[in-house]
Write a protein that holds these residues in place. Structure first.
Motif: not given
Length: 274
Positions: A23-27
């Motif tokens: 989620k962090m990298v995608n965001n």
């Protein structure tokens, strides 16, 4: 020794950490997934079960006796931040500020982020920094341990081997190096680029205690770290791992060293991590 309930709890925390990484990298649409996923069990066990933490950074009476941690492979900051949030250093919601302008959660860790001891990111320097911290603790007669997580690709840096030589010379049995041995770096397989094997024999030749484990086995990780705490010399734990562990299309794929997911890839990864 961890009991079955503790192991199940760590497994649950690992799943949460893997979801957070994606989620962090995608965001941010930027960041390093592969090496964060490969070191998930290592970091989760270390912070939740093995390290002496000081959650109240300013007023905890045992603050100076806290164990220190250096993320030598600083690009794997997503797993670092996720574990720190689990340990209460900052709210979980802050993870979604990762790599955004003005965030404390920068692409590579910096000390103004709660829980971060030193700035890292230039590969090959973390073990030397950890040696310096361990020497300082010895001089202060401080019983704390120093843990450092290295990527196997950065072991191709000469500075690492200077540090391997320094630690036994200074009798730094308070230093524990954990190597995320996933055998992949940004350009491909470590053994095709600059071979490291026989890695265990090389490190032993520098007069280190060496323990080799499955880096995804929670009990093996815990037992290795606890044994290292009682060693009479610095210890290197070679943790054999799978880059991208937990997401089928990322596993053992060097292409996922440092890129973000597309929408369909994000959905597929999150589905696998339910």
């Amino acid at each position: 020794m961890l009991n079955d309930n503790e192991i199940k709890e760590i497994e649950k925390l690992c799943r949460q950490n893997r979801r957070n990484i994606i989620k962090m990298v995608n965001n941010a649409q930027s960041g390093h997934i592969g090496g964060s996923l490969s070191s998930t069990e290592i970091m989760t066990v270390l912070f939740h079960k093995c390290m002496k933490l000081a959650p109240k950074w300013k007023d905890d009476k045992n603050y100076e006796k806290r164990d220190r941690f250096v993320l030598s492979k600083g690009h794997s900051s997503p797993i670092y931040y996720s574990v720190l949030s689990q340990c209460g250093y900052f709210p979980e919601e802050e993870l979604m500020t990762f790599r955004l302008f003005g965030s404390r959660l920068q692409g590579h860790p910096v000390p103004f982020c709660p829980g971060v001891e030193v700035a890292t990111g230039s590969l090959g320097q973390g073990l030397s920094i950890a040696c310096g911290i361990a020497m300082g603790l010895k001089l202060d007669k401080n019983p704390a341990n120093v843990f450092v997580l290295l990527g196997d690709g950065e072991l191709q840096e000469g500075n690492v081997w200077e540090a391997f030589m320094q630690a036994p010379c200074r009798k730094l049995n308070n230093l524990i190096a954990i190597i995320d041995r996933n055998r992949l770096q940004i350009d491909g397989c470590t053994e095709n680029i600059k071979p490291l094997e026989p890695l265990d024999e090389k490190i032993k030749a520098f007069n280190w205690n060496v323990i080799e484990i499955d880096g995804h086995d929670i009990m093996q990780i815990y037992n290795a770290i606890e044994a290292a705490k009682n060693a009479d010399k610095p210890t290197a734990i070679i943790a054999n791992t799978i880059k991208g562990k937990g997401v089928s299309f990322m596993e053992n794929n060097a292409g996922w060293h440092g890129k973000a997911t597309k929408p369909e890839e994000f959905e597929k990864a999150m589905k696998e991590l339910e």
